[in-house]
Design a protein around this motif. Structure first.
Motif, PDB file in Angstrom:
ATOM      1  N   PHE A  95       0.819  -1.209   0.000  1.00  0.00           N
ATOM      2  CA  PHE A  95       0.000   0.000   0.000  1.00  0.00           C
ATOM      3  C   PHE A  95       0.857   1.264   0.000  1.00  0.00           C
ATOM      4  O   PHE A  95       0.593   2.203  -0.753  1.00  0.00           O
ATOM      5  N   SER A  99       1.925   3.740  -4.906  1.00  0.00           N
ATOM      6  CA  SER A  99       1.607   5.000  -5.572  1.00  0.00           C
ATOM      7  C   SER A  99       2.828   5.770  -6.069  1.00  0.00           C
ATOM      8  O   SER A  99       2.705   6.601  -6.975  1.00  0.00           O
ATOM      9  N   SER A 232      -2.154  11.588 -12.089  1.00  0.00           N
ATOM     10  CA  SER A 232      -2.784  11.352 -10.788  1.00  0.00           C
ATOM     11  C   SER A 232      -3.451  12.614 -10.259  1.00  0.00           C
ATOM     12  O   SER A 232      -4.537  12.562  -9.677  1.00  0.00           O
ATOM     13  N   SER A 252      -5.711   2.993 -11.075  1.00  0.00           N
ATOM     14  CA  SER A 252      -4.489   2.500 -10.433  1.00  0.00           C
ATOM     15  C   SER A 252      -4.740   1.930  -9.042  1.00  0.00           C
ATOM     16  O   SER A 252      -3.949   1.118  -8.550  1.00  0.00           O
ATOM     17  N   THR A 253      -5.827   2.347  -8.390  1.00  0.00           N
ATOM     18  CA  THR A 253      -6.137   1.828  -7.050  1.00  0.00           C
ATOM     19  C   THR A 253      -7.280   0.816  -7.075  1.00  0.00           C
ATOM     20  O   THR A 253      -7.805   0.459  -6.023  1.00  0.00           O
ATOM     21  N   TRP A 255      -7.112  -2.190  -7.369  1.00  0.00           N
ATOM     22  CA  TRP A 255      -6.723  -3.434  -6.697  1.00  0.00           C
ATOM     23  C   TRP A 255      -7.368  -3.576  -5.325  1.00  0.00           C
ATOM     24  O   TRP A 255      -7.474  -4.694  -4.792  1.00  0.00           O
ATOM     25  N   LEU A 256      -7.833  -2.468  -4.748  1.00  0.00           N
ATOM     26  CA  LEU A 256      -8.535  -2.550  -3.467  1.00  0.00           C
ATOM     27  C   LEU A 256      -9.799  -3.395  -3.587  1.00  0.00           C
ATOM     28  O   LEU A 256     -10.223  -4.025  -2.615  1.00  0.00           O
TER      29      LEU A 256
END
Length: 297
Positions: A95, A99, A232, A252-253, A255-256
């Motif tokens: 985590f 980024s 971003s 890009s996030t 995956w959560l």
């Protein structure tokens, strides 16, 4: 006679004019380039830091008294989860790295690979071996991607190892999902790593394109990172509306969603399609540019 070999002062050539025994596919083997890149200091430092980072995080947790919560409100729950098991420690390490750190590492491997050869003046000698331009670019790209994947695995593997030794083999817990048994939690983490690898292909493609465009390795690496950061930032501007869906960082996030209960895969699929599309475009432009480029350095 047509189709016969030709005798030259340098030896015998085949009908196509190449030296007998020459095979383009045998030039610049993958293993040789892999070993050559392994001997470079930037490769050793980047991979070494992937191993070192989980150890730094672990030591930081050991010295954290928990008395000062200033500036930690956003991550306090994640920190508590990170110390509850090896899987959770691995998730936390991913985590905090996904980024920015992983972006820099991938940009370093893919942005430095061709530009550094040009800046050293060795690129034209590689082509004079002769190594076909398309093969040279393919081998360098595959090696760069291999090291990028290795960096990701080293980070996760080291975090899992030291986290399990320190905190034990416990169920995976997160703020977006119910508690997952260790076996299922490990599979979810592998899925997260796979998705991150696909998303980072965008960085790899952009850095590689810049690498064949400029002779400055730092410019290629820095340019890829800056453009990723710019994307971003733009993704945070809600006024852009649907335009944000086409930004390379928009998913890009996602995956959560792989950690949620039940698993949310809609954005994951969209993110994979977006990343592969962008990476293919950038790599295509890189090959088109390099095969037509006048190599002078």
């Amino acid at each position: 006679m047509a189709g016969s070999s030709v005798e030259t002062p340098l030896g015998v050539t085949d009908p196509a004019g190449a030296a007998r025994g020459y095979r383009a596919s045998a030039t610049m083997p993958f293993a040789a380039e892999f070993r050559r890149q392994a001997s470079r200091r930037r490769t050793q430092l980047a991979l070494g830091f992937m191993v070192l980072l989980p150890l730094i995080i672990l030591i930081a947790f050991q010295f954290d008294s928990g008395d000062d919560d200033n500036g930690r409100n956003e991550f306090s729950s994640l920190v508590e989860l990170a110390t509850s098991g090896g899987l959770n420690f691995t998730l936390f390490s991913i985590f905090v790295s996904a980024s920015f750190l992983l972006v820099v590492v991938v940009a370093l491997f893919c942005g430095d690979t061709v530009a550094s050869e040009a800046s050293w003046g060795s690129l034209r000698y590689l082509l004079a071996v002769p190594v076909p331009r398309a093969r040279l670019l393919t081998v360098k790209l595959v090696v760069a991607l291999a090291y990028s994947g290795l960096a990701l695995l080293l980070l996760a593997g080291t975090a899992l190892l030291v986290g399990t030794l320190r905190y034990g083999w416990s169920p995976l817990r997160s703020t977006v999902a119910a508690e997952l048994e260790p076996t299922e939690g490990l599979l979810r983490l592998l899925a997260v790593l796979g998705y991150l690898a696909v998303v980072l292909l965008v960085v790899a493609g952009l850095a590689f394109l810049l690498s064949v465009t400029t002779d400055a390795a730092l410019g290629a690496v820095g340019g890829a990172v800056l453009l990723w950061i710019l994307s971003s930032i733009l993704d945070q501007i809600t006024a852009l509306g649907a335009v944000r869906d086409f930004l390379p960082t928009h998913f890009s996030t996602a995956w959560l969603g792989l950690l949620s209960t039940p698993v949310q895969t809609d954005d994951v699929v969209r993110g994979c399609v977006s990343a592969i599309s962008y990476a293919t475009l950038f790599w295509g432009l890189a090959f088109w540019r390099f095969t037509r480029k006048d190599i002078t350095s």
